[in-house]
Design a protein around this motif. Structure first.
Motif, PDB file in Angstrom:
ATOM      1  N   GLN A 144      -2.449  10.224   6.159  1.00 55.22           N
ATOM      2  CA  GLN A 144      -3.415   9.260   6.690  1.00 55.22           C
ATOM      3  C   GLN A 144      -4.850   9.493   6.213  1.00 55.22           C
ATOM      4  OE1 GLN A 144      -2.641   6.364   8.395  1.00 55.22           O
ATOM      5  NE2 GLN A 144      -0.639   7.044   7.688  1.00 55.22           N
TER       6      GLN A 144
ATOM      7  N   GLY B 133      -5.899   8.989   3.158  1.00 57.00           N
ATOM      8  CA  GLY B 133      -6.248   7.946   2.194  1.00 57.00           C
ATOM      9  C   GLY B 133      -5.874   8.290   0.758  1.00 57.00           C
ATOM     10  N   LYS B 134      -4.992   9.268   0.580  1.00 55.09           N
ATOM     11  CA  LYS B 134      -4.625   9.724  -0.768  1.00 55.09           C
ATOM     12  C   LYS B 134      -3.963   8.619  -1.582  1.00 55.09           C
ATOM     13  CE  LYS B 134      -2.019  13.007   0.823  1.00 55.09           C
ATOM     14  NZ  LYS B 134      -2.260  12.646   2.236  1.00 55.09           N
ATOM     15  N   THR B 135      -2.988   7.972  -0.957  1.00 53.40           N
ATOM     16  CA  THR B 135      -2.275   6.925  -1.684  1.00 53.40           C
ATOM     17  C   THR B 135      -3.183   5.743  -1.977  1.00 53.40           C
ATOM     18  OG1 THR B 135      -0.272   7.649  -0.574  1.00 53.40           O
ATOM     19  CG2 THR B 135      -0.173   5.525  -1.680  1.00 53.40           C
ATOM     20  N   ALA B 136      -4.046   5.438  -1.019  1.00 51.89           N
ATOM     21  CA  ALA B 136      -4.999   4.348  -1.221  1.00 51.89           C
ATOM     22  C   ALA B 136      -5.889   4.651  -2.426  1.00 51.89           C
ATOM     23  CB  ALA B 136      -5.836   4.145   0.039  1.00 51.89           C
TER      24      ALA B 136
ATOM     25  N   THR C 244       0.595   3.422   2.697  1.00 54.65           N
ATOM     26  CA  THR C 244       1.143   4.757   2.740  1.00 54.65           C
ATOM     27  C   THR C 244       2.504   4.789   2.075  1.00 54.65           C
ATOM     28  OG1 THR C 244       0.044   5.256   4.793  1.00 54.65           O
ATOM     29  CG2 THR C 244       1.973   6.555   4.285  1.00 54.65           C
TER      30      THR C 244
ATOM     31  N   ASN D 116     -13.323  11.153   3.166  1.00 51.63           N
ATOM     32  CA  ASN D 116     -13.041   9.724   3.035  1.00 51.63           C
ATOM     33  C   ASN D 116     -13.377   8.943   4.315  1.00 51.63           C
ATOM     34  OD1 ASN D 116     -12.063   7.418   1.739  1.00 51.63           O
ATOM     35  ND2 ASN D 116      -9.970   7.756   2.478  1.00 51.63           N
ATOM     36  N   LYS D 117     -13.373   7.639   4.183  1.00 50.69           N
ATOM     37  CA  LYS D 117     -13.559   6.679   5.282  1.00 50.69           C
ATOM     38  C   LYS D 117     -14.998   6.652   5.800  1.00 50.69           C
ATOM     39  CE  LYS D 117      -8.698   7.085   6.576  1.00 50.69           C
ATOM     40  NZ  LYS D 117      -7.677   6.878   7.613  1.00 50.69           N
TER      41      LYS D 117
ATOM     42  N   ASP E  20     -16.973   4.461   5.458  1.00 44.56           N
ATOM     43  CA  ASP E  20     -17.315   3.107   5.904  1.00 44.56           C
ATOM     44  C   ASP E  20     -17.200   2.971   7.421  1.00 44.56           C
ATOM     45  OD1 ASP E  20     -14.479   3.484   5.040  1.00 44.56           O
ATOM     46  OD2 ASP E  20     -14.217   1.565   6.067  1.00 44.56           O
TER      47      ASP E  20
ATOM     48  N   VAL F 294     -12.430   4.554   0.274  1.00 45.04           N
ATOM     49  CA  VAL F 294     -11.498   3.912  -0.647  1.00 45.04           C
ATOM     50  C   VAL F 294     -11.402   2.423  -0.370  1.00 45.04           C
ATOM     51  CG1 VAL F 294      -9.127   3.836  -1.465  1.00 45.04           C
ATOM     52  CG2 VAL F 294     -10.155   6.019  -0.863  1.00 45.04           C
ATOM     53  N   THR F 295     -11.283   2.111   0.911  1.00 49.60           N
ATOM     54  CA  THR F 295     -11.097   0.705   1.253  1.00 49.60           C
ATOM     55  C   THR F 295     -12.447   0.049   1.507  1.00 49.60           C
ATOM     56  OG1 THR F 295     -10.683   1.398   3.497  1.00 49.60           O
ATOM     57  CG2 THR F 295      -8.768   0.964   2.133  1.00 49.60           C
TER      58      THR F 295
HETATM   59  P1  GDP Z   1      -2.267   9.073   2.817  1.00 46.10           P
HETATM   60  O1  GDP Z   1      -1.251   9.356   3.865  1.00 46.10           O
HETATM   61  O2  GDP Z   1      -3.245  10.205   2.676  1.00 46.10           O
HETATM   62  O3  GDP Z   1      -1.677   8.677   1.499  1.00 46.10           O
HETATM   63  O4  GDP Z   1      -3.150   7.871   3.368  1.00 46.10           O
HETATM   64  P2  GDP Z   1      -3.089   6.327   2.989  1.00 46.10           P
HETATM   65  O5  GDP Z   1      -3.614   6.097   1.619  1.00 46.10           O
HETATM   66  O6  GDP Z   1      -1.754   5.793   3.289  1.00 46.10           O
HETATM   67  O7  GDP Z   1      -4.155   5.751   4.029  1.00 46.10           O
HETATM   68  C1  GDP Z   1      -3.943   5.891   5.419  1.00 46.10           C
HETATM   69  C2  GDP Z   1      -4.642   4.779   6.134  1.00 46.10           C
HETATM   70  O8  GDP Z   1      -6.051   4.908   6.036  1.00 46.10           O
HETATM   71  C3  GDP Z   1      -4.302   3.392   5.593  1.00 46.10           C
HETATM   72  O9  GDP Z   1      -4.168   2.504   6.675  1.00 46.10           O
HETATM   73  C4  GDP Z   1      -5.507   3.046   4.750  1.00 46.10           C
HETATM   74  O10 GDP Z   1      -5.719   1.656   4.682  1.00 46.10           O
HETATM   75  C5  GDP Z   1      -6.630   3.731   5.522  1.00 46.10           C
HETATM   76  N1  GDP Z   1      -7.758   4.099   4.650  1.00 46.10           N
HETATM   77  C6  GDP Z   1      -7.692   4.761   3.482  1.00 46.10           C
HETATM   78  N2  GDP Z   1      -8.917   4.931   2.971  1.00 46.10           N
HETATM   79  C7  GDP Z   1      -9.792   4.357   3.844  1.00 46.10           C
HETATM   80  C8  GDP Z   1     -11.222   4.218   3.868  1.00 46.10           C
HETATM   81  O11 GDP Z   1     -11.967   4.660   2.978  1.00 46.10           O
HETATM   82  N3  GDP Z   1     -11.749   3.572   4.948  1.00 46.10           N
HETATM   83  C9  GDP Z   1     -10.973   3.067   5.948  1.00 46.10           C
HETATM   84  N4  GDP Z   1     -11.587   2.446   6.946  1.00 46.10           N
HETATM   85  N5  GDP Z   1      -9.632   3.192   5.957  1.00 46.10           N
HETATM   86  C10 GDP Z   1      -9.037   3.819   4.920  1.00 46.10           C
END
Ligand code: GDP
Length: 303
Positions: A29, A31-34, A72, A205-206, A208, A286-287
């Motif tokens: 969660q 944001g790695k995949t994002a 994810t 990350n995040k 925003d 990321v987003t």
């Molecule tokens: P992973 O488990 O590390 O691969 O995480 P994901 O890439 O699946 O991201 C987990 C959640 O966080 C998803 O719902 C993304 O949309 C959200 N997310 C990722 N990056 C950001 C960011 O920079 N800002 C916000 N607000 N949400 C993010």
């Protein structure tokens, strides 16, 4: 005979030209995949998932990874995207994945790992293989591998690490990663000479989200928690029956599990410098309005 032989030689030499690797680690969660998806999509037509290493059995989808939505991946394997970084300063403010013909870019693999606690062994196994620790016996293979790992990006959710419930497991994972790199750096500096240390970017990350802590606070929170973990783990060693009378052995074990400057009261990322490991904490997101240029620039300078 001859043409076939030539073909075999070319094919086998091609397998040695694997690009440098940047490992993307961190809790789920974060944001790695994002991030991997965003970078992969940014401006390149030929970027593709090129590696599914890490074990079989993951749910492979039939859709093209480029067209798949950014979400994810609950895959149990590591996914790699092939990217092109440039240290041309004109690109500094843009994270675009370059595949122009100028030849100034460096091709590398960004390897996304599963973050879930139950799959931690997959990610740590990937790290061990990348640093050559898992294959110390086959010396040529391991040194090849370990030269390929250029950097580790450890991603954290800056909005979550303010809560101890999220901070504790995140820091515990980071402790394992840093300790692994520290052990590897100290063993390679004694036996193989310097140059093996892998730099770490902690991508906060995040940013925003209004609940996100600024990068300096993320750093302070992590350092405080790593200090706590270090104290707990070293006490655990003392309590586990390794008596202070076991001269030599106890001290070495203790030192082997101690992150950073031995005996120091507080842990700081700067202490990793003692092992030539550079750790930086940089914020971004990321987003939404993606803000990944600083991370991209950090990576581009290290591949
Ligand atoms: P992973 O488990 O590390 O691969 O995480 P994901 O890439 O699946 O991201 C987990 C959640 O966080 C998803 O719902 C993304 O949309 C959200 N997310 C990722 N990056 C950001 C960011 O920079 N800002 C916000 N607000 N949400 C993010």
């Amino acid at each position: 005979g001859a043409p076939i032989l030539l073909h075999v030689v070319l094919a086998s030499s091609a397998t040695y030209t694997t690009p440098p690797v940047v490992l993307l680690l961190g809790p789920s969660q974060a944001g790695k995949t994002a991030l991997a998806t965003l970078l992969e999509r940014a401006g390149s037509d030929n970027a593709a998932v090129v590696d599914g290493s890490g074990g079989g059995g993951g749910g492979s989808s039939s859709t093209s990874p480029i067209l798949a939505p950014a979400q994810t991946h609950t895959s149990q394997t590591c996914q790699a995207v092939e990217l092109n970084a440039s240290t041309d300063s004109a690109t500094r403010k843009s994270f675009r994945n370059r595949d122009d013909a100028s030849g100034t870019h460096t091709k590398f693999l960004l390897v996304d790992t599963p973050g879930h606690g139950k799959l931690r062994n997959v990610a740590m196994g990937r790290l061990a293989r990348a640093t050559g620790a898992a294959a110390d016996k086959s010396s040529s293979g391991s040194s090849n591998n370990s030269k390929k790992l250029k950097a580790v990006v450890f991603m954290v959710d800056a909005a979550a690490v303010g809560e101890h419930d999220a901070l504790a497991p995140t820091a515990a994972y980071l402790y394992d990663v840093l300790l692994h790199l520290q052990r590897r750096a100290s063993s390679s500096s004694s036996s193989r000479g310097k140059g093996g240390a892998v730099p770490v970017l902690i991508a906060a990350n995040k940013m925003d989200l209004f609940t996100a802590l600024p990068a300096t606070m993320v750093k302070a929170q992590l350092e405080a928690e790593l200090t706590r973990i270090r104290a707990t783990r070293s006490k655990g060693l003392l309590d586990s029956g390794v008596g202070i009378d076991d001269v030599g052995g106890a001290g070495e074990d203790d030192q082997d599990c101690w992150l950073g400057e031995y005996g120091s009261e507080k842990f700081s990322f700067q202490q990793m410098g003692e092992f030539d490991i550079d750790v930086e904490v940089i914020g971004g997101s990321v987003t939404a309005e993606a803000d990944v240029d600083k991370w991209w620039w950090w990576i581009a300078q290290r591949v």
